[in-house]
Design a protein around this motif. Structure first.
Motif, PDB file in Angstrom:
ATOM      1  N   LEU A 193      87.485   7.181  75.886  1.00  0.00           N
ATOM      2  CA  LEU A 193      87.513   5.822  76.420  1.00  0.00           C
ATOM      3  C   LEU A 193      88.879   5.425  76.964  1.00  0.00           C
ATOM      4  O   LEU A 193      88.981   4.409  77.663  1.00  0.00           O
ATOM      5  CB  LEU A 193      87.092   4.831  75.326  1.00  0.00           C
ATOM      6  N   ASP A 194      89.901   6.214  76.673  1.00  0.00           N
ATOM      7  CA  ASP A 194      91.218   5.982  77.254  1.00  0.00           C
ATOM      8  C   ASP A 194      91.227   6.590  78.659  1.00  0.00           C
ATOM      9  O   ASP A 194      91.122   7.804  78.824  1.00  0.00           O
ATOM     10  CB  ASP A 194      92.308   6.616  76.388  1.00  0.00           C
ATOM     11  N   GLU A 195      91.340   5.744  79.664  1.00  0.00           N
ATOM     12  CA  GLU A 195      91.189   6.188  81.047  1.00  0.00           C
ATOM     13  C   GLU A 195      92.218   7.231  81.447  1.00  0.00           C
ATOM     14  O   GLU A 195      91.905   8.227  82.114  1.00  0.00           O
ATOM     15  CB  GLU A 195      91.279   4.969  81.979  1.00  0.00           C
ATOM     16  N   LYS A 196      93.454   7.042  81.040  1.00  0.00           N
ATOM     17  CA  LYS A 196      94.512   7.987  81.395  1.00  0.00           C
ATOM     18  C   LYS A 196      94.269   9.339  80.744  1.00  0.00           C
ATOM     19  O   LYS A 196      94.415  10.389  81.391  1.00  0.00           O
ATOM     20  CB  LYS A 196      95.872   7.428  80.960  1.00  0.00           C
ATOM     21  N   ALA A 197      93.876   9.336  79.483  1.00  0.00           N
ATOM     22  CA  ALA A 197      93.601  10.597  78.782  1.00  0.00           C
ATOM     23  C   ALA A 197      92.405  11.312  79.402  1.00  0.00           C
ATOM     24  O   ALA A 197      92.399  12.547  79.523  1.00  0.00           O
ATOM     25  CB  ALA A 197      93.347  10.329  77.301  1.00  0.00           C
ATOM     26  N   ALA A 198      91.406  10.564  79.813  1.00  0.00           N
ATOM     27  CA  ALA A 198      90.227  11.170  80.435  1.00  0.00           C
ATOM     28  C   ALA A 198      90.606  11.845  81.750  1.00  0.00           C
ATOM     29  O   ALA A 198      90.114  12.935  82.071  1.00  0.00           O
ATOM     30  CB  ALA A 198      89.155  10.113  80.666  1.00  0.00           C
ATOM     31  N   ARG A 199      91.498  11.220  82.516  1.00  0.00           N
ATOM     32  CA  ARG A 199      91.934  11.823  83.777  1.00  0.00           C
ATOM     33  C   ARG A 199      92.693  13.121  83.536  1.00  0.00           C
ATOM     34  O   ARG A 199      92.559  14.084  84.298  1.00  0.00           O
ATOM     35  CB  ARG A 199      92.803  10.834  84.558  1.00  0.00           C
TER      36      ARG A 199
END
Length: 813
Positions: free
Chosen positions: A743-749
């Motif tokens: 759910l952390d957008e930066k980590a997902a990227r």
């Protein structure tokens, strides 16, 4: 227009659940795998002639070309296509449409807010609906619509025929919130791409029952909630007509009606000139004609220097006039008829060009990219070293320039499988595979056992006197195969040469004359032997089988049942003058379906790109095709043959030349557009192919089925989802799964960058370039054209104010 090379219903299918299996890929280099930040690559801006709503007139009709009438209005069915997406976009709620940067953006027409309000113990998303949002029957959009769509798409009820359920299967429950305008969605496990859900949103009347979902929504949509409503569908006229929605609560649609009209790609120039359509995706050839039409506006009635008749020289014109007015009546009649046909063609072309002046070409980059797919299921490409060699032989910048350069668009190769340039999170991950390097590509092939002399070597497990050799002996002339015959010929030539050398009573000049005469005799005989085959092949619509020289001992083309095997095609004999610019392809299919060794002749391969019997100059870079165990390294390259696929074929030709430089042959097969995917790509009947995937704001969800590792089925086949390259790994699958739950957008990227690097390293898919988007638009229309990433705002499209009354849009409506 939808281009060949994009799977039908792709966007919907991309969100289907993929399967996880075992297997690990060893990655030699993963540059850009986890280090480094995002690149600041800028995307090409959209080109839609933007105008403020107050400058756009109310009323009128716009005709918009689509490839065909949609097979269904249900976007979640397998046969939903680009027309389905285009039309439902004007009729149904999209909660998070993509903006011009390729990011999902909350749509205030339907939502006041939507956000994750809880993460522990479970993820909860709260939607607050626009209190004015209603269906066209007057009922409020609310929780019952969300619940019905979830139940239809979650995959637990097989009565609903759906193409995908990704994301919906993670929902545990949907409840009403504090009031009827709040929808509370609880997930059984985290889902990062929750914004992808409920778009488009269908009314519960459609998703609430299998009959309505499976059949009712295919042909009509009685209840909608967009700026337009569905007025009528006419199969006879090939039109879908939308009318302004009187219950629409948002910005009132500027147009009275919006008509989507089925127009084939080949007919669009005529449709534009006739005033049948006002907006149409076009190819480069039509774009050139519009550009020429606008350039010729000030020629004061002078004859056009392009089009029919423009190639006729003054001498040819004089000869034609003389023949038409000569004393030979038969010749005169033929000449007069030809002149009349040319006159009519010139007049018709000039009229079309005059009409095309009213259009502008709006261009950007389409939210889709073209890739070279390498089928790793079997054959040479099952070896990752061969796949990497193919990839490293490609000059991707040159391929991008081939398509984008002439259009004036940035010709930079794409560096990611999952994100396009200009989207957040874009990073060039191609370093995980390596840059173009011919020597390293050749080294990879050598390491895989493919050598220059490998085609002449017998298979390592073949013993002397084997059945295969005996069979070859029977098939060859006088019990000899092709190689034996060639060896005998070489021996005889050598003996004759030695005899001549030992003769002291022959002068050097006589010896030279004898050799020249022998060569001429040999060439004459070869030409005679091939003449009948050349003639027959040239009748096949100007094409013939490459290298079909019918030498003694040469294997006959393989057959399947009564049908001939796939033929390698080359231009007709009139193309021989362009021989040095065309491909050298001289492989034959052997009796077992394998590719036989290239037929070599002095100066090149006969029949490769000129009439059979014409010697072709061998490129200096290629001193012989690679082989192993008696077989040449030749790959089946499948390309579409339709008129809208010329750019793909041009790219394919260049790729073939690049591969030839490292010793890889290509057997190019051109097939009808309608069978390209079903009969070749999806079935795996190819080694190399060019096709495209659309962009997405949700790579963790939409990319998963494309790159998922295939799973063996009980019958021995592979369950490939949409991974038509059949190349995948456990690690790639795990990265997708982690990103989908992050759910952390930066980590997902960051997880997606790691997955992209490993996809590069696996070398099953090589991104080449983002596709061009060319749209012909009536120049008086505003807020429509090449949208790029962004979804159209249909309510803003219209004619500029001063052109409202009696605008040319109503020419022939």
């Amino acid at each position: 227009m939808s281009h060949v090379g994009v799977p039908r219903g792709t966007v919907r299918k991309r969100r289907s659940l993929a399967l996880l299996t075992a297997g690990v890929l060893t990655i030699p280099v993963l540059a850009g795998c986890s280090s480094g930040g995002e690149e600041t690559a800028r995307g090409v801006p959209q080109d839609i002639a933007p105008a403020a709503r107050e400058t756009v007139a109310d009323g009128s009709t716009v005709n918009w070309a689509v490839d065909a009438l949609p097979a269904t209005f249900n976007a979640f069915q397998a046969d939903a296509d680009s027309a389905t997406t285009r039309i439902t976009g004007a009729l149904l709620p999209t909660l998070f449409p993509m903006d011009r940067t390729g990011q999902p953006k909350l749509n205030p027409d339907y939502l006041e807010s939507a956000k994750v309000i809880e993460r522990e113990p479970k993820q909860v998303v709260l939607y607050k609906l626009n209190q004015q949002a209603v269906w066209s029957d007057g009922r409020e959009i609310g929780a019952p619509d969300f619940v019905a769509q979830w139940r239809a798409l979650r995959g637990k009820d097989s009565a609903f025929w759906t193409a995908r359920n990704a994301g919906y299967e993670r929902i545990e429950k949907i409840e009403r919130g504090a009031d009827d305008l709040q929808v509370r969605v609880t997930f059984s496990k985290p889902y990062a791409d929750w914004r992808a859900l409920f778009s488009p949103l269908y009314p519960k009347e459609i998703t609430g029952s299998p009959d309505a979902f499976n059949d009712g929504a295919r042909t009509t949509l009685k209840n909608t909630a967009g700026p337009f409503v569905l007025r009528s569908v006419s199969k006879s006229k090939g039109t879908v007509t939308l009318a302004r929605n009187p219950r629409w609560w948002g910005d009132r649609a500027k147009l009275d009606t919006l008509v989507f009209r089925a127009v084939a790609a080949k007919d669009r120039t005529q449709a534009l000139a006739d005033g049948t359509v006002d907006v149409a995706d076009i190819d480069a050839a039509t774009a050139d004609r519009i550009t020429l039409a606008r350039r010729d506006r000030g020629n004061n009635g002078q004859p056009l220097n392009h089009g029919p008749g423009s190639e006729i020289t003054p001498a040819q014109a004089l000869r034609s006039w003389a023949q038409a007015h000569g004393s030979d009546e038969d010749v005169a009649e033929i000449a007069q008829a030809a002149r009349e046909r040319n006159r009519k063609a010139v007049v018709a072309y000039a009229a079309e060009q005059k009409a095309l002046r009213d259009f502008a070409v709006r261009k950007s980059l389409e939210p889709a990219y073209t890739q070279l797919a390498l089928n790793g299921e079997s054959g040479p490409l099952a070896d990752d070293r061969v796949r990497r060699a193919v990839a490293r032989a490609l000059d991707r910048e040159e391929l991008a320039r081939t398509v984008l350069g002439p259009l004036g668009l940035p010709a930079k190769p794409l560096g990611s499988h999952l994100v396009l340039a200009g989207q957040p999170g874009y990073k060039d991950g191609s370093g995980a595979l390596g840059e173009q390097n011919t020597k390293e590509a050749q080294a990879l092939l050598a390491d895989a056992g493919w050598t220059r002399g490998g085609a002449a070597e017998p298979p390592k497990d073949t013993k002397a006197g084997s059945e295969a050799e005996k069979k070859d002996g029977k098939d060859g002339k006088d019990g000899k195969d092709g190689k034996d015959a060639e060896a005998d010929a070489e021996k005889k030539t050598t003996d004759d040469a030695e005899a001549d050398k030992d003769s002291t009573d022959k002068a050097d000049k006589d010896s030279a004359d004898n050799e020249a005469a022998a060569e001429r005799k040999k060439a004459d005989q070869a030409s005679a032997d091939r003449d009948s085959e050349d003639s027959a092949a040239s009748r096949d619509e100007g094409l013939y089988i490459v290298g079909d020289d019918n030498k003694p001992g040469a294997p006959a083309p393989a057959t399947v049942g009564s049908a001939s095997a796939v033929h390698v095609l080359a231009p007709a004999r009139t193309a021989a003058v362009q021989g040095t610019a065309l491909l050298r392809q001289a492989g034959l299919l052997g009796e077992d379906g394998a590719v036989a060794a290239t037929d070599k002749q002095p100066g090149g391969a006969a029949g490769a790109y000129a009439p059979v019997g014409t010697a072709a100059p061998a490129p200096a870079a290629a001193k012989g095709q690679l082989g192993k165990d008696g077989k040449t390294l030749t790959l089946r390259f499948v390309l579409p043959s339709g008129p809208g696929s010329q750019s793909l074929r041009s790219v394919g030709d260049k790729i073939a030349v690049m591969l030839e430089k490292i010793g890889i042959g290509t057997e190019i097969t051109k097939v009808p557009d309608e069978s390209y995917f079903k009969d070749h790509i999806a079935s795996g009947a190819y080694d190399l192919a060019l096709y495209s995937w659309p962009a997405t704001a949700y790579p963790a969800t939409d990319g998963r089925p494309i790159y998922a590792k295939p799973e063996p089925a009980t019958d021995g086949s592979l369950l490939v989802e949409q991974n038509y390259t059949r190349v995948g790994t456990d690690h790639i699958d795990q990265l997708f799964d982690k990103a989908a739950a992050e759910l952390d957008e930066k980590a997902a990227r960051e997880l997606m960058k790691q997955a992209d690097a490993r996809i590069w390293a696996a070398a099953g898919s090589i991104p080449l370039f983002q596709r061009p988007q060319l749209v012909a638009v009536d120049k008086k229309l505003a807020n429509v054209g090449a949208f790029g990433f962004a979804a159209p705002r249909y309510q803003d499209i219209g004619f500029k104010n001063r052109q409202a009354a009696g605008s040319p849009a109503d020419r022939k409506k």
